[in-house]
Design a protein around this motif. Structure first.
Motif, PDB file in Angstrom:
ATOM      1  N   ALA A   1       0.847  -1.191   0.000  1.00  0.00           N
ATOM      2  CA  ALA A   1       0.000   0.000   0.000  1.00  0.00           C
ATOM      3  C   ALA A   1       0.887   1.247   0.000  1.00  0.00           C
ATOM      4  N   GLU A   2       0.258   2.399  -0.028  1.00  0.00           N
ATOM      5  CA  GLU A   2       0.998   3.651  -0.154  1.00  0.00           C
ATOM      6  C   GLU A   2       1.889   3.941   1.045  1.00  0.00           C
ATOM      7  N   ASP A   3       1.633   3.278   2.173  1.00  0.00           N
ATOM      8  CA  ASP A   3       2.481   3.517   3.345  1.00  0.00           C
ATOM      9  C   ASP A   3       3.765   2.695   3.313  1.00  0.00           C
ATOM     10  N   GLY A   4       3.913   1.803   2.313  1.00  0.00           N
ATOM     11  CA  GLY A   4       5.111   0.981   2.234  1.00  0.00           C
ATOM     12  C   GLY A   4       5.235  -0.001   3.380  1.00  0.00           C
ATOM     13  N   TYR A   5       4.136  -0.278   4.036  1.00  0.00           N
ATOM     14  CA  TYR A   5       4.129  -1.071   5.266  1.00  0.00           C
ATOM     15  C   TYR A   5       3.134  -2.223   5.191  1.00  0.00           C
ATOM     16  N   HIS A   6       1.922  -1.925   4.722  1.00  0.00           N
ATOM     17  CA  HIS A   6       0.868  -2.922   4.629  1.00  0.00           C
ATOM     18  C   HIS A   6       0.708  -3.404   3.179  1.00  0.00           C
TER      19      HIS A   6
END
Length: 245
Positions: A208-213
């Motif tokens: 996702a855009e957060d680079g985390y999920h």
């Protein structure tokens, strides 16, 4: 106690604390998925009822709707492979640790399920939950739920692009330790736990855009990787044991 890990953490503590605060400040905080956290693929009485419980992955963080999340995509894959109706349900809470999940489940009525998949470990990694305590909490959870309990591997946090180095490496190290606890439980208690691994998401397009999920493609990749291992086990289990719930 894993002395090398704790010594490294102590020596780097000032830098790690600063990096952690900066990451929380600069990383987008994505909401849980919207919409009903349940559904079904195929018509008629479901042959299998899938329940995914746990932290942000179970809550569908990273996608706009639960239909795009792990439980739904995994149920879709199982339906396509088996041609039997598959019902799915998610019960996830973003940011929760395993002890808090245990507390939550004491006053939560979960739906009936033939298969329960647990997605945990990231928040217990960042919260530095002791391995022995994590193991005890997993055993407590298994005692409260129908078994076997499917343990989704703890994500390889050393590959999370949102995390700076060396915080990323230390959290990845810790995540592998907690996942080793899960693997050991599966070996020691095969009737109570089954460990499920999936390939690391090395492609940024899966995140996702957060680079985390995981994003939509990430959850799809997870479901594609997990479904073949689950399909034979779950359908055989349903036919021979009649399921649980």
């Amino acid at each position: 106690m894993h002395l090398p890990f704790w010594l490294s953490t102590a020596l780097l503590a000032p830098l790690l604390v600063w990096q952690g605060k900066r990451t929380r400040r600069t990383t987008p905080r994505l909401p849980e998925a919207d919409g009903e956290p349940h559904g079904q693929y195929g018509e008629g009485e479901p042959a299998l009822r899938l329940l995914v419980i746990g932290e942000s992955t179970a809550a569908g963080v990273g996608v706009p709707h639960h239909q795009d999340g792990l439980a739904s995509q995994l149920a879709r894959q199982l339906y396509q492979q088996s041609r039997h109706p598959i019902a799915w349900h998610s019960h996830g809470i973003n940011g929760i640790r395993l002890q808090a999940l245990l507390d939550n489940l004491t006053h939560t009525e979960l739906p009936q399920a033939d298969v329960i998949l647990l997605s945990m470990g990231v928040n217990d990694t960042t919260g530095l939950t002791p391995r022995r305590r994590y193991r005890e909490q997993l055993l407590t959870l298994a005692a409260r739920l129908p078994t076997p309990l499917y343990l989704l591997s703890v994500p390889p946090m050393h590959r999370f692009t949102a995390l700076p180095s060396p915080l990323r490496q230390l959290l990845g190290w810790r995540a592998r330790q907690l996942d080793a606890v899960q693997q050991q439980l599966a070996r020691e208690h095969p009737n109570d736990f089954i460990h499920l691994a999936y390939p690391a998401m090395n492609d940024p397009a899966l995140l996702a855009e957060d680079g985390y999920h995981p994003g939509i493609k990430g959850y799809q990749a997870m479901a594609t990787a997990l479904a073949p291992a689950l399909a034979a086990r779950l359908l055989t289990w349903k036919e021979t044991q009649g399921g649980v719930g």
